[in-house]
Motif scaffolding. Structure first.
Motif, PDB file in Angstrom:
ATOM      1  N   GLY A 187     -11.714  35.090 -72.489  1.00 17.75           N
ATOM      2  CA  GLY A 187     -11.479  35.523 -71.117  1.00 17.75           C
ATOM      3  C   GLY A 187     -10.220  34.984 -70.464  1.00 17.75           C
ATOM      4  N   LEU A 212      -0.346  33.477 -65.492  1.00 20.26           N
ATOM      5  CA  LEU A 212      -1.808  33.365 -65.542  1.00 20.26           C
ATOM      6  C   LEU A 212      -2.278  32.142 -64.773  1.00 20.26           C
ATOM      7  CD1 LEU A 212      -2.641  34.246 -69.243  1.00 20.26           C
ATOM      8  CD2 LEU A 212      -3.394  35.459 -67.212  1.00 20.26           C
ATOM      9  N   ARG A 271     -16.159  30.217 -67.711  1.00 17.58           N
ATOM     10  CA  ARG A 271     -17.446  30.419 -68.382  1.00 17.58           C
ATOM     11  C   ARG A 271     -17.702  29.489 -69.553  1.00 17.58           C
ATOM     12  NH1 ARG A 271     -15.003  35.002 -67.348  1.00 17.58           N
ATOM     13  NH2 ARG A 271     -14.545  35.607 -69.464  1.00 17.58           N
ATOM     14  N   GLY A 314     -15.002  41.443 -60.968  1.00 25.12           N
ATOM     15  CA  GLY A 314     -13.602  41.341 -60.597  1.00 25.12           C
ATOM     16  C   GLY A 314     -13.327  40.019 -59.903  1.00 25.12           C
ATOM     17  N   SER A 321     -16.141  37.799 -58.829  1.00 26.93           N
ATOM     18  CA  SER A 321     -17.111  37.209 -59.761  1.00 26.93           C
ATOM     19  C   SER A 321     -17.135  35.706 -59.544  1.00 26.93           C
ATOM     20  CB  SER A 321     -16.790  37.567 -61.209  1.00 26.93           C
ATOM     21  OG  SER A 321     -15.439  37.431 -61.471  1.00 26.93           O
ATOM     22  N   LYS A 330      -9.028  46.932 -58.665  1.00 23.40           N
ATOM     23  CA  LYS A 330      -9.495  45.638 -58.173  1.00 23.40           C
ATOM     24  C   LYS A 330     -11.020  45.678 -58.057  1.00 23.40           C
ATOM     25  CE  LYS A 330      -9.784  43.369 -53.667  1.00 23.40           C
ATOM     26  NZ  LYS A 330     -10.995  43.991 -53.171  1.00 23.40           N
ATOM     27  N   SER A 374     -12.568  45.935 -61.797  1.00 21.62           N
ATOM     28  CA  SER A 374     -12.326  44.897 -62.799  1.00 21.62           C
ATOM     29  C   SER A 374     -13.629  44.150 -63.019  1.00 21.62           C
ATOM     30  CB  SER A 374     -11.258  43.929 -62.284  1.00 21.62           C
ATOM     31  OG  SER A 374     -11.251  42.770 -63.107  1.00 21.62           O
ATOM     32  N   GLY A 381     -14.070  41.210 -64.357  1.00 24.43           N
ATOM     33  CA  GLY A 381     -13.968  39.778 -64.091  1.00 24.43           C
ATOM     34  C   GLY A 381     -13.942  38.925 -65.332  1.00 24.43           C
ATOM     35  N   GLN A 382     -13.902  39.553 -66.494  1.00 30.39           N
ATOM     36  CA  GLN A 382     -13.960  38.763 -67.723  1.00 30.39           C
ATOM     37  C   GLN A 382     -12.628  38.084 -68.039  1.00 30.39           C
ATOM     38  OE1 GLN A 382     -15.309  41.107 -71.046  1.00 30.39           O
ATOM     39  NE2 GLN A 382     -15.879  39.345 -72.255  1.00 30.39           N
ATOM     40  N   CYS A 383     -11.522  38.818 -67.953  1.00 28.99           N
ATOM     41  CA  CYS A 383     -10.221  38.244 -68.304  1.00 28.99           C
ATOM     42  C   CYS A 383      -9.435  37.878 -67.052  1.00 28.99           C
ATOM     43  CB  CYS A 383      -9.394  39.235 -69.120  1.00 28.99           C
ATOM     44  SG  CYS A 383     -10.239  39.844 -70.569  1.00 28.99           S
ATOM     45  N   THR A 384      -8.816  36.718 -67.108  1.00 26.59           N
ATOM     46  CA  THR A 384      -8.068  36.238 -65.951  1.00 26.59           C
ATOM     47  C   THR A 384      -7.037  37.238 -65.424  1.00 26.59           C
ATOM     48  OG1 THR A 384      -8.263  34.092 -66.964  1.00 26.59           O
ATOM     49  CG2 THR A 384      -6.851  34.247 -65.044  1.00 26.59           C
ATOM     50  N   PRO A 385      -6.165  37.793 -66.281  1.00 24.05           N
ATOM     51  CA  PRO A 385      -5.079  38.612 -65.739  1.00 24.05           C
ATOM     52  C   PRO A 385      -5.599  39.783 -64.924  1.00 24.05           C
ATOM     53  CG  PRO A 385      -4.891  38.419 -68.138  1.00 24.05           C
ATOM     54  CD  PRO A 385      -6.149  37.734 -67.749  1.00 24.05           C
ATOM     55  N   ARG A 415      -8.835  40.081 -63.651  1.00 22.62           N
ATOM     56  CA  ARG A 415      -9.691  39.621 -62.552  1.00 22.62           C
ATOM     57  C   ARG A 415      -8.850  39.217 -61.345  1.00 22.62           C
ATOM     58  NH1 ARG A 415     -12.149  35.241 -64.892  1.00 22.62           N
ATOM     59  NH2 ARG A 415     -10.649  33.807 -64.012  1.00 22.62           N
ATOM     60  N   GLU A 416      -7.852  38.390 -61.600  1.00 18.11           N
ATOM     61  CA  GLU A 416      -7.054  37.874 -60.490  1.00 18.11           C
ATOM     62  C   GLU A 416      -5.870  38.793 -60.189  1.00 18.11           C
ATOM     63  OE1 GLU A 416      -8.693  35.777 -59.202  1.00 18.11           O
ATOM     64  OE2 GLU A 416      -9.791  34.712 -60.753  1.00 18.11           O
ATOM     65  N   GLY A 417      -5.263  39.340 -61.261  1.00 14.35           N
ATOM     66  CA  GLY A 417      -4.066  40.147 -61.083  1.00 14.35           C
ATOM     67  C   GLY A 417      -4.339  41.432 -60.333  1.00 14.35           C
ATOM     68  N   TRP A 464      -4.559  40.761 -56.714  1.00 16.66           N
ATOM     69  CA  TRP A 464      -3.270  40.408 -56.151  1.00 16.66           C
ATOM     70  C   TRP A 464      -2.378  41.651 -56.027  1.00 16.66           C
ATOM     71  CZ3 TRP A 464       1.791  40.570 -57.606  1.00 16.66           C
ATOM     72  CH2 TRP A 464       2.653  39.871 -56.757  1.00 16.66           C
TER      73      TRP A 464
END
Lengths: 915, 472
Positions: free
Chosen positions: A49, A90, A153, A174, A177, B377, B380, B382-386, B388-390, B393
């Motif tokens: 993740g 990131l 996680r 998103g 979460s 947005k 998403s 929420g599993q991968c950072t880019p 989820r957050e990107g 943003w």
């Protein structure tokens, strides 16, 4: 340089080996190339993740190193400017989800903060848009700071894949979460078992141990938002690898201390027993060590009858003089001892040696009497060795686990977690227990038998296996004896009768037998639910019949694996703390043994068996026993029939107690020696899989308290005579002597060889690697013996007056009578003993949930709050014995197994009335 | 270059009246009897007479490409399943438990083509499922249908009950226990499973997780679903439209299928067959049309057979190629051919679902970008950072640009984040971030002047008339 052959790949120009199933991350790590990660955990499945580990591969798209298999010929780059730029972004994105200053670049900080520093993420490029939330400090050991959480996680995966508890979940999706603890808002209300696995993994400090910060001598100023933030990086001044001092699992621990105070305890990564994992007790319940109630100086009872402080010289000389006087006046058999299963092998060995040689009596026993003595006796008879035939590692390899009379997720949490993981991986589990314990929910079949009917249940299983031709005929024919007799014994029994006795339906018994036959050979794991019964020995024998029938004993991945209660109860018995056999289970009166002991000890012990603990108590009341030395055990609280025990101890002319706290037993003593606790002394413990491990001190004992073995040595020396020959400078010298005394078990054991995971006995020679599995080629007794055991009902009969069965036992957060754990924050998790009973009985008796109930047996009574629970079945109830205020053992009677003398803590007839 | 259509009637829409062949007013739900009376189950009967591998071979030969968005060759996908061994007498080893997951989670904004099939001709899909299950030796199929498709789920459930009652599915074997080319009947069970309203569950592995009752988080691959999919068993995931093509392919043969559509002009795999194209936006007659692949967007929009021109006679400004994650076509790309080459030829991600949303000259592309960013947005997982957050943003940034609060450097930052988020697949576990990035990046690149106007202090509001999804 490039890798063109079929077995290598290239990472950053370095040629690395390609191993089947390896990810790029694993291959890089083996080659010493660091790829940054925030969601990858050692030994856990790839999460994938955080995306920090992205790498470039020739001819491919960018891939995450943590879950992309490395293939031959691959050319991987891990730190190009492009990748670094992506990682920077990131990290900046993660940082910008947090409120200001929750985390910040810090080369000495958490993993996340170190990466922020390394990638130069000084400010959140994307602005702080996290909102501040309150710190969750509801849990006594763990705190959660949502501000720092980056939803990686790792905690969730550790909880699932190491502990198997499934506390955490992700809520929302998103950017919304967030980590939640099941359906509860507060940490303390969650299903958390405080094992701390998540704390070890958390890369940001969102989940932390409370003790780590609270103990830290230098406290940071309060954060503007009112949060304690440890800005100082507290460095330990002393670290020691040792062994946990609680249960018989024997987890290896890494203790860090500063200024004589324990800073933190972690599991040792890669340790054979626990591989870095620990439970709430091992990791957190160390606060007792610095309790102000610790005994710090020797105490002697003065003429006025009060205990007053004394010097060591006074106390040792007084003790030596009185022991000699009483021996010379009343004879050696008027003295007896109980060695401690909590102390070291060295202390137990010396104490039994003192009684067997200097004094000359076999009145040496230990608390195993009241726990696994039945197991030791039974397995001794059927196999030749009264110990586990298998090892914990077999749990990882087995396809079947039969768990009977054991509640491992509470009493042996690290093994409980390991069993759970085995089941989650696909091993079949059969739970045989009157209570619906946690593992019952993971079981293929739960045989919820009526308390005290283990023997008919095991016989019924054996009967199905034999009659349906499902047993290992070759194994039985070549390696066992007594089968024909056993077979005809079972043929005479009716399955319906057995089913009626156990109250388990015949179909369920058949189903379980079929699973045992299909998925076995498996591990037969038992606990005190089998041994602490009036038919304790019989229960374990009948259980071992199943092991023999399925050909389980003597193979990897299967066998008998009783879970031992105390950290060193196995070692204590090994050292000779039983009245009917000597050190290393050698026979009394055996001429070869006699002569060896005479040459080493100076005098051989008498050939007659001594007295067991209950017999010693009876003898004391009758005036035949005059002195007792009780090492590290609160017998008043832990032994059954409390009033009887108190009377016995009060009748003695001399009671010597070695303790770390002023227990109820110590209060009656004439001499109290303050003892060093497990964190404060050197020695060895032997765990439930016969593994001898090195215990090392991390902090000094309080006051002038001393390790047990030193005090015993000094008393021995002061007793003159044989004691004058006692020249031990360190516990290592004691071990060297033990190796000579019992060469066939310990001949190859020495402190030099005990680094790391220690040695599993038998280890007869210095080049022997230790023994994982017993009875591999032949049984120690020759052949495995089938025992035809007929059912005899528990001695405490139900009657109109006492219509319900009481089972006594433990909970996760406390250890035995709670001497240690009650003096830690664990007391905030569980602060009282609770009586569990079924709703049907509660309704009939007019007992409301939470109301106070009088528990009355033929032997005594007490009062405890009720909890209506589905864990017990109608007609039964369950009470813990952790708190002296409850005095659970007032209710437990003197009934015990006639052979092992193990008391029946598990089937007590009681009457419950609302108060 | 207008595309000459050979079609005289719909293939997928044979029983669903659609322009230009029939007036949609005559649409109705086709029941079992009507379906069989109008040539239904001919393909399935023909398939059952063949051996499973022969069916797969025919589908492979047709070069049918998946209609869910990625365009992966359907027959090839089937061959990734573990092989069964067939002995000299033709007896097959037991393939064991396998699953078919029918992807009916049609959640891509602007996309409404599968819905048409499920609305009116559910038995076509069920026949396709039966053929696929037989060819792939799959005993269990799940139709994972989008939660919001209440009506369609009911239609399917009713059709499924009918199909069971008539013996298509159930333990007696396909089509009432018909003898198959394997020498025995083959039984299939089929279930409708309703999603709970997350876009991500349309991603094939997210769909599998959701079917298993878990959070719909896409899985890490490998292992691929054909090896280890639903409940750890080999699984095929096919789109509704893809499966609906199977009956006619088997009935008429692969060669017939290959006569429709076009070959690649850039050396790629061909785009054979017809495609449902759901056109929305600023056109006179939006709707679903069945066209041969390769039809130029201009023809689709301007032809009297199809959309009958731009609404109000306005000028074409751009279009979402096929579902918003594919990115947009610019003003100079009106002639783009709607086939699987479109991605490489016109700098979009791909054909996607071939459901274009057309923008006229008045459309505010900044508002379009902001609306798209908002969607991703929201969806998403929420599993991968880019992602989820990107994605959050990016939405903030697009809102700032729309509101005139952003600076020129923010535009470059937006493109930079879009790059770390997923310009290259692999940056995240699934393609959602990729879609987000393609949409935002192509809009900024193809309409950069509009964005630059907004980040200047002399901002003048532009009239906003976004087509689909103006809910913003």
């Amino acid at each position: 340089m490039s890798a063109t052959d079929r077995t290598t790949a290239t990472i950053n120009g370095n040629v690395v080996d390609v191993r089947r199933g390896d990810t790029i991350l694993a291959a890089a790590s083996r080659a010493g190339i660091e790829i940054p990660t925030l969601c990858a955990g050692e030994g856990m499945e790839s999460e994938g993740g955080c995306r920090m580990c992205l790498v470039e591969i020739d001819g491919q798209r960018v891939q995450a190193a943590c879950h992309t298999p490395i293939t031959p010929g691959m050319n991987v780059r891990t730190a190009t400017p492009h990748l670094k730029g992506m990682r920077h972004d990131l990290l900046a994105l993660m940082l910008s989800t947090q409120p200001k200053d929750a985390c910040f670049p810090d080369a000495k900080g958490t993993k996340f903060e170190r990466l922020l520093a390394e990638y130069g993420v000084v400010e959140p490029t994307f602005g702080n848009h996290g909102t501040h939330t309150a710190l969750d400090e509801s849990h006594p050991y763990l705190r959660f700071d949502r501000d720092k959480c980056i939803t990686c996680r790792l905690c969730l995966n550790a909880c699932e894949q190491i502990q198997g508890q499934f506390v955490y979940a992700i809520e929302g999706r998103g950017g919304r979460s967030r980590l939640v603890f099941g359906a509860t808002e507060r940490f303390a209300d969650s299903g958390c078992v405080s094992c701390g696995a998540c704390v070890m993994e958390c890369p940001t400090g969102a989940i932390t141990d409370r003790d780590r910060i609270e103990i830290a001598p230098s406290r940071a100023p309060l954060h503007a938002a009112g949060k304690a933030v440890s800005r100082e990086h507290v460095q330990p001044d002393l670290a020691a690898d040792s062994v946990c001092g609680y249960c018989g699992v024997g987890c290896r621990v890494h203790i860090e201390a500063k200024d004589g105070v324990v800073l933190r305890i972690n599991g040792v990564e890669g340790a054979a027993v626990n591989d870095g994992h620990l439970c709430v007790k091992g990791r957190y319940a160390h606060g007792y060590q610095r309790s102000s109630e610790r005994l710090t100086t020797p105490l002697l009872r003065d003429a006025s009858g009060t205990l007053r402080p004394a010097t060591w010289d006074e106390a040792i000389n007084f003790t030596a003089r009185r022991l000699v006087e009483l021996r010379d006046t009343f004879g050696p058999d008027a003295l007896g001892t109980m060695t401690s299963s909590r102390s070291t092998n060295e202390a137990a060995y010396l104490l039994q040696k003192l009684f067997r040689s200097i004094i000359g009596t076999n009145n040496t026993d230990c608390c195993a009497r009241i726990c696994h003595s039945s197991t030791a006796v039974a397995l001794g008879m059927t196999t030749g060795t009264g110990a586990a035939t298998a090892s914990y590692v077999d749990l990882d390899e087995t396809g079947l686990i039969v768990l009977s009379g054991s509640n491992p997720t509470e009493a042996h949490p690290v093994i409980g977690a390991r069993i759970k993981q085995a089941v989650l991986r696909g091993a079949a589990l059969i739970v045989i227990d009157p209570r619906s314990i946690e593992m019952a929910h993971y079981a293929a079949v739960h045989l919820q038998l009526w308390p005290g009917t283990n023997v008919p249940l095991f016989n019924a299983l054996a009967k199905v296996l034999i009659e349906e031709d499902l047993y290992d005929k070759a194994y039985v024919a070549s390696r066992c004896e007594g089968f024909e007799e056993f077979k005809s014994f079972l043929a005479a029994q009716s399955l319906d009768d057995l089913s009626r006795l156990t109250r388990v339906p015949v179909e369920l018994i058949r189903k379980a037998a079929h699973i045992i036959a299909k998925r076995g050979p498996g591990l037969f794991t038992s606990g005190l639910g089998l041994s602490e019964q009036t038919q304790g020995v019989g229960s374990v024998m009948a259980f071992s019949n199943l092991g023999l029938l399925t050909g389980a004993i003597g193979k990897h991945g299967s066998g008998m694996l009783p879970l031992r209660g105390q950290n060193n109860v196995q070692g204590n018995a090994d050292m000779g703390s039983q009245p009917y056999s000597l050190t290393g289970y050698m026979k009394l009166g055996d001429p070869a043994v006699q002569s060896r002991l005479e040459s080493i000890w100076g005098k051989a012990p008498p050939p007659e068996a001594g007295k067991t603990i209950p017999e010693m108590f009876n003898a004391a009341i009758e005036g035949k026993l005059k002195a007792m030395w009780i090492q590290g055990e609160d017998v008043v609280q832990s032994d059954p029939n409390t009033e009887h025990v108190k009377k016995a101890l009060s009748s003695l002319d001399l009671l010597i107690v070695q303790e770390i706290f002023m227990t109820e037993t110590a209060e009656i003593a004439h001499v109290v020696f303050p003892a060093a606790a497990v964190l404060e002394q050197e020695g060895t413990f032997t765990n439930g899989e016969r593994r001898i491990q090195h215990v090392r001190p991390a902090v000094p004992p309080p006051g002038i308290a001393r390790p047990d073995w030193e005090v015993i040595r000094d008393v021995g020396i002061a007793m003159k005579g044989l004691g004058s020959r006692w020249k031990y400078d360190s516990p290592s010298d004691v071990m060297d002597e033990l190796a000579k005394v019992v060469p066939h078990l310990f001949g190859g054991v020495s402190y030099e060889r005990l680094s790391g995971d220690g040695l599993q006995w038998p280890c007869p020679s210095p080049d022997h690697p230790g023994t994982r599995t017993l009875h591999t080629d032949t049984f120690v007794r020759g052949k495995g013996l089938f025992m035809s055991v007929d059912y005899s009902p528990p001695m405490d009969r139900l009657s109109r007056e006492f219509p319900l069965v009481l089972i006594t036992g433990r909970v996760l957060d406390h250890y035995n009578v709670g001497t240690m754990t009650r003096r830690t924050p664990s007391a905030r998790i569980v602060d009282r003993d609770v009586l569990e009973l079924h709703a049907e009985d509660a309704a009939r008796l007019g007992i409301a949930d939470g109301s106070r109930v009088r528990v009355k047996s033929r032997w005594g009574q007490t009062i405890a709050p009720a909890r209506i629970s589905r864990r017990v079945m109608p007609g039964t109830s369950f009470l813990t014995f952790h708190f002296p205020e409850t005095g659970c053992n007032l209710v437990v009677g003197p009934n015990c197994d006639p052979t092992s003398k193990c008391p029946d803590y598990k089937v007590v007839a009681v009457e419950l009335t609302p108060v | 270059m207008p595309h000459p259509s050979n079609l005289t009637q719909g293939i997928l829409t044979k029983r669903i009246p659609c322009w230009p062949f029939a007036d949609p007013k005559g649409r109705h739900i086709v029941g079992w009897d009507e379906y069989t009376a109008t040539g239904g189950h001919v393909g399935l009967r023909k398939a059952l007479a063949l051996k499973p591998d022969e069916v797969t071979e025919e589908v492979k030969k047709s070069q049918l490409r998946g209609r869910g968005g990625a365009g992966f060759p359907c027959g090839l996908k089937w061959t990734f399943l573990p092989k069964v061994t067939i002995d000299a007498s033709g007896k097959e080893s037991n393939a064991g438990q396998r699953y078919l997951a029918v992807n009916a989670d049609e959640s891509e904004p602007c996309t409404f083509k599968d819905r048409l099939l499920m609305d009116f001709d559910p038995h076509l899909l069920l026949e396709g499922i039966a053929i696929c299950c037989y060819a792939c030796r799959i005993p269990t199929a799940y139709i994972f249908i989008r939660g919001e498709y209440h009506h369609q789920a009911k239609v399917l459930e009713k059709a499924l009950a009918e199909a069971y009652a008539k013996g298509l599915f159930g333990k007696q074997g396909l089509l009432g226990g018909s003898m198959t080319g394997k020498g025995e009947s083959f039984a299939v069970d089929c279930y409708v499973h309703r999603g709970a309203g997350a876009y991500i569950c349309g991603e094939e592995t997210g769909l599998l997780e959701a079917l298993e009752g878990k959070r719909g988080w896409p899985r890490i691959k490998p292992p691929f679903p054909a090896i280890k999919g639903l409940f750890g068993k080999p699984t095929i995931i096919n789109n509704v439209e893809t499966l609906s093509h199977l009956p006619s392919i088997i009935e008429n043969g692969a060669d017939w299928f290959c006569k429709q559509g076009v070959t690649s002009t850039i050396g790629g795999p061909p785009s054979f067959g017809t495609k449902l194209m759901g056109v929305s936006g600023h056109v006179n007659r939006p709707g679903v049309y069945e066209c041969e692949l390769g039809i130029p967007l201009r023809t689709l929009v301007e032809s009297k057979d199809y959309c009958q021109g731009m609404r109000g006679g306005k000028k074409f400004k751009g279009a979402i190629a096929g579902g918003i994650s594919m990115g947009v076509l610019g003003p100079d790309q009106f002639d783009a051919e709607m086939d699987f080459d479109i991605g490489r030829k016109y700098n979009v991600l791909g054909l996607g679902t071939a459901c274009p949303t057309v923008f006229d000259e008045d459309t505010d592309m900044v508002a379009v970008a902001r609306n798209i960013a908002r969607f991703f947005k929201h969806e998403s997982c929420g599993q991968c950072t880019p992602c989820r957050e990107g994605s959050g943003w990016l939405y903030q940034l697009m809102s700032r640009i729309e509101g005139g609060e952003a600076k020129t450097k923010d535009l470059d930052l937006a493109l930079e984040v879009a790059t770390s988020m997923g310009s290259m697949p692999g940056t995240t576990i699934c393609g959602l971030a990729d879609g987000n990035n393609w949409a935002i990046r192509t809009i900024i690149n193809k309409f950069r002047d509009e964005f630059e106007k907004r980040v200047k202090p002399t901002f003048v509001p532009v009239k906003m008339t976004v087509g689909a999804g103006a809910r913003g």
